[in-house]
Design a protein around this motif. Structure first.
Motif, PDB file in Angstrom:
ATOM      1  N   SER A   6      52.657  51.710  23.286  1.00 59.66           N
ATOM      2  CA  SER A   6      52.039  51.908  24.587  1.00 59.66           C
ATOM      3  C   SER A   6      50.526  52.002  24.398  1.00 59.66           C
ATOM      4  CB  SER A   6      52.585  53.200  25.189  1.00 59.66           C
ATOM      5  OG  SER A   6      51.875  53.521  26.351  1.00 59.66           O
ATOM      6  N   ARG A   7      49.765  51.392  25.289  1.00 60.67           N
ATOM      7  CA  ARG A   7      48.309  51.398  25.101  1.00 60.67           C
ATOM      8  C   ARG A   7      47.588  51.248  26.430  1.00 60.67           C
ATOM      9  NH1 ARG A   7      46.085  46.360  25.753  1.00 60.67           N
ATOM     10  NH2 ARG A   7      47.521  44.599  25.636  1.00 60.67           N
ATOM     11  N   GLY A   8      46.282  51.447  26.382  1.00 52.89           N
ATOM     12  CA  GLY A   8      45.444  51.214  27.552  1.00 52.89           C
ATOM     13  C   GLY A   8      45.190  49.727  27.730  1.00 52.89           C
ATOM     14  N   ALA A   9      44.704  49.348  28.892  1.00 48.20           N
ATOM     15  CA  ALA A   9      44.443  47.936  29.188  1.00 48.20           C
ATOM     16  C   ALA A   9      42.957  47.622  28.994  1.00 48.20           C
ATOM     17  CB  ALA A   9      44.851  47.624  30.619  1.00 48.20           C
ATOM     18  N   LEU A  10      42.698  46.387  28.559  1.00 46.20           N
ATOM     19  CA  LEU A  10      41.316  45.909  28.445  1.00 46.20           C
ATOM     20  C   LEU A  10      41.033  45.011  29.641  1.00 46.20           C
ATOM     21  CD1 LEU A  10      38.664  45.601  26.899  1.00 46.20           C
ATOM     22  CD2 LEU A  10      39.763  43.847  25.489  1.00 46.20           C
ATOM     23  N   ILE A  11      40.281  45.539  30.575  1.00 47.10           N
ATOM     24  CA  ILE A  11      40.061  44.841  31.848  1.00 47.10           C
ATOM     25  C   ILE A  11      38.577  44.541  32.013  1.00 47.10           C
ATOM     26  CG2 ILE A  11      40.204  45.076  34.356  1.00 47.10           C
ATOM     27  CD1 ILE A  11      42.715  46.832  33.857  1.00 47.10           C
ATOM     28  N   VAL A  12      38.269  43.260  32.234  1.00 49.33           N
ATOM     29  CA  VAL A  12      36.875  42.816  32.296  1.00 49.33           C
ATOM     30  C   VAL A  12      36.541  42.345  33.702  1.00 49.33           C
ATOM     31  CG1 VAL A  12      35.314  40.998  31.490  1.00 49.33           C
ATOM     32  CG2 VAL A  12      36.829  42.137  29.860  1.00 49.33           C
ATOM     33  N   LEU A  13      35.365  42.692  34.182  1.00 47.02           N
ATOM     34  CA  LEU A  13      34.880  42.128  35.446  1.00 47.02           C
ATOM     35  C   LEU A  13      33.787  41.122  35.138  1.00 47.02           C
ATOM     36  CD1 LEU A  13      35.659  45.318  36.317  1.00 47.02           C
ATOM     37  CD2 LEU A  13      35.015  44.329  38.502  1.00 47.02           C
ATOM     38  N   GLU A  14      33.908  39.935  35.733  1.00 48.18           N
ATOM     39  CA  GLU A  14      32.904  38.898  35.557  1.00 48.18           C
ATOM     40  C   GLU A  14      32.466  38.400  36.924  1.00 48.18           C
ATOM     41  OE1 GLU A  14      31.314  37.687  33.022  1.00 48.18           O
ATOM     42  OE2 GLU A  14      32.452  38.239  31.243  1.00 48.18           O
ATOM     43  N   GLY A  15      31.347  37.728  36.954  1.00 46.43           N
ATOM     44  CA  GLY A  15      30.835  37.172  38.203  1.00 46.43           C
ATOM     45  C   GLY A  15      29.334  37.045  38.120  1.00 46.43           C
ATOM     46  N   LEU A  16      28.758  36.346  39.107  1.00 44.22           N
ATOM     47  CA  LEU A  16      27.314  36.159  39.124  1.00 44.22           C
ATOM     48  C   LEU A  16      26.612  37.506  39.292  1.00 44.22           C
ATOM     49  CD1 LEU A  16      26.868  33.045  41.451  1.00 44.22           C
ATOM     50  CD2 LEU A  16      26.977  33.127  38.951  1.00 44.22           C
ATOM     51  N   ASP A  17      25.314  37.505  39.011  1.00 46.16           N
ATOM     52  CA  ASP A  17      24.499  38.668  39.306  1.00 46.16           C
ATOM     53  C   ASP A  17      24.642  38.983  40.792  1.00 46.16           C
ATOM     54  OD1 ASP A  17      22.730  39.331  36.833  1.00 46.16           O
ATOM     55  OD2 ASP A  17      22.750  37.150  36.932  1.00 46.16           O
ATOM     56  N   ARG A  18      24.790  40.258  41.112  1.00 47.52           N
ATOM     57  CA  ARG A  18      24.889  40.737  42.493  1.00 47.52           C
ATOM     58  C   ARG A  18      26.246  40.424  43.141  1.00 47.52           C
ATOM     59  NH1 ARG A  18      21.640  44.629  43.203  1.00 47.52           N
ATOM     60  NH2 ARG A  18      20.719  44.469  41.159  1.00 47.52           N
ATOM     61  N   SER A  19      27.263  40.136  42.350  1.00 48.69           N
ATOM     62  CA  SER A  19      28.579  39.883  42.939  1.00 48.69           C
ATOM     63  C   SER A  19      29.322  41.193  43.201  1.00 48.69           C
ATOM     64  CB  SER A  19      29.404  38.948  42.041  1.00 48.69           C
ATOM     65  OG  SER A  19      29.539  39.502  40.757  1.00 48.69           O
ATOM     66  N   GLY A  20      28.797  42.297  42.700  1.00 54.68           N
ATOM     67  CA  GLY A  20      29.408  43.601  42.995  1.00 54.68           C
ATOM     68  C   GLY A  20      30.218  44.195  41.856  1.00 54.68           C
ATOM     69  N   LYS A  21      30.043  43.648  40.659  1.00 60.85           N
ATOM     70  CA  LYS A  21      30.833  44.111  39.501  1.00 60.85           C
ATOM     71  C   LYS A  21      30.638  45.599  39.215  1.00 60.85           C
ATOM     72  CE  LYS A  21      28.877  41.279  36.715  1.00 60.85           C
ATOM     73  NZ  LYS A  21      28.019  40.764  37.796  1.00 60.85           N
ATOM     74  N   THR A  22      29.393  46.024  39.212  1.00 64.14           N
ATOM     75  CA  THR A  22      29.106  47.397  38.800  1.00 64.14           C
ATOM     76  C   THR A  22      29.681  48.404  39.797  1.00 64.14           C
ATOM     77  OG1 THR A  22      27.120  46.564  37.716  1.00 64.14           O
ATOM     78  CG2 THR A  22      27.251  48.942  38.035  1.00 64.14           C
ATOM     79  N   LEU A  23      29.490  48.138  41.078  1.00 62.24           N
ATOM     80  CA  LEU A  23      30.049  49.001  42.120  1.00 62.24           C
ATOM     81  C   LEU A  23      31.574  49.055  42.020  1.00 62.24           C
ATOM     82  CD1 LEU A  23      29.669  50.629  44.815  1.00 62.24           C
ATOM     83  CD2 LEU A  23      30.003  48.460  46.011  1.00 62.24           C
ATOM     84  N   GLN A  24      32.202  47.878  41.891  1.00 63.39           N
ATOM     85  CA  GLN A  24      33.666  47.838  41.856  1.00 63.39           C
ATOM     86  C   GLN A  24      34.217  48.459  40.564  1.00 63.39           C
ATOM     87  OE1 GLN A  24      35.647  47.282  44.320  1.00 63.39           O
ATOM     88  NE2 GLN A  24      34.216  46.374  45.788  1.00 63.39           N
ATOM     89  N   SER A  25      33.472  48.356  39.457  1.00 65.13           N
ATOM     90  CA  SER A  25      33.894  49.032  38.221  1.00 65.13           C
ATOM     91  C   SER A  25      33.972  50.529  38.471  1.00 65.13           C
ATOM     92  CB  SER A  25      32.908  48.810  37.073  1.00 65.13           C
ATOM     93  OG  SER A  25      32.733  47.459  36.820  1.00 65.13           O
ATOM     94  N   ARG A  26      32.918  51.061  39.096  1.00 64.58           N
ATOM     95  CA  ARG A  26      32.882  52.499  39.393  1.00 64.58           C
ATOM     96  C   ARG A  26      34.064  52.915  40.255  1.00 64.58           C
ATOM     97  NH1 ARG A  26      27.251  52.686  40.030  1.00 64.58           N
ATOM     98  NH2 ARG A  26      27.429  52.390  42.265  1.00 64.58           N
ATOM     99  N   LYS A  27      34.370  52.103  41.254  1.00 64.45           N
ATOM    100  CA  LYS A  27      35.473  52.429  42.163  1.00 64.45           C
ATOM    101  C   LYS A  27      36.811  52.391  41.426  1.00 64.45           C
ATOM    102  CE  LYS A  27      33.335  51.049  46.534  1.00 64.45           C
ATOM    103  NZ  LYS A  27      33.750  52.236  47.318  1.00 64.45           N
TER     104      LYS A  27
END
Ligand code: DGP
Ligand code: NA
Ligand code: NA
Length: 260
Positions: A6-27
């Motif tokens: 059993s382990r944790g998941a490795l989940i990556v967010l990608e997208g252009l600058d200003r696509s909202g990755k950082t905000l959605q990561s926090r959420k």
């Protein structure tokens, strides 16, 4: 042994600058924490390391670097989070130590990572660098199996070597994410969002090329989300796929290497 797989998941967010990755990561982090999952927020580039500071200065147009050289620095910034070095113990067991990233995952922590090797390839190939050349440093560096700093008693070295043999040869390359969340936004829309244009790559024509590079990298582990939807809708969609992925990893889905 089912439970230890059993382990944790490795989940990556990608997208252009200003696509909202950082905000959605926090959420996503607070969502998973709310469900009592062990979870950490990571991002690349990690600007806090020595290499990260060189990247940051380049992005702020405070220094100039050859396109190949900066590509390799971005890659080095991911490699330096791959491995643990025991410098404090006066000995270094490189490669045969479980990686920093792998360790977290095996201990059951899910990592939500804001950008990964896909940004590396998408942004550098958008400059015109060959895509296979861009992928190469992400796939597998040659490194020593074992480097021991000899200023320690022989008994200690023996116990380290024994440990190393038991751990067995680990993966040579960077880890493949279990899920890549691609926040899809037209470059024109992204350019209208606040704060755009502050850094080197935030230019419309260039971001159009990045989109084309991302399209080439897309595979079965990718999930595309429309980043122009209201923030709450993006959030909901992300929660659904992420929960599914975390559950699969908990059941013991094996880790794999990137592009192998
Ligand atoms: P961010 O901190 O997420 O805003 O990323 C900073 C900028 O660097 C952004 O324009 C995307 C770009 N970038 C991120 N990772 C890489 C990489 O590995 N290689 C290159 N060439 N650019 C990258
Ligand atoms: Na940016
Ligand atoms: Na960001």
């Amino acid at each position: 042994n089912h439970k230890s797989d059993s382990r944790g998941a490795l989940i990556v967010l990608e997208g252009l600058d200003r696509s909202g990755k950082t905000l959605q990561s926090r959420k996503l982090i607070s969502y998973l924490e709310g469900l009592s999952y062990s979870v950490e927020s990571w991002r690349f580039p990690d600007r806090n390391t020595g290499v990260g500071q060189m990247i940051s200065s380049y992005l702020a147009n405070k220094s100039e670097l050859d396109d190949h050289a900066i590509h390799l620095l971005f890659s080095a910034n991911r490699w330096e989070k791959r491995f643990v070095s025991m410098s404090h113990a006066l000995c270094y067991v490189l490669l045969l130590q479980r990686s920093l990233m792998e360790n977290k995952l095996r201990c059951g922590t899910t990592l939500i990572v804001d950008r990964y090797s896909f940004s590396g390839v998408a942004f550098s190939s958008a400059k015109g660098l060959d895509i296979e050349w861009c992928k190469a440093p992400e796939m597998g560096l040659l490194a020593p199996d074992l480097v021991l700093y000899l200023d320690i008693p022989p008994e200690v070295i023996c116990s380290i070597i024994k440990f190393v043999v038991e751990v067995k040869a680990p993966e040579m390359g960077l880890l493949a994410p279990d899920l890549v969340l691609y926040l899809d936004i037209p470059p024109e829309k992204a350019a209208e969002r606040g704060g755009y244009g502050g850094e080197r790559y935030e230019q419309l024509e260039f971001q159009r090329k990045v989109v084309r590079s991302y399209q080439i990298l897309h595979d079965a582990s990718w999930k595309t989300i429309d980043a122009c939807l209201p923030i709450e809708d993006v959030e909901k969609q992300l929660q659904e796929v992420v929960l599914d992925c975390v559950t699969t990893c908990q059941k013991g889905k094996p880790l794999s290497q990137l592009w192998s």
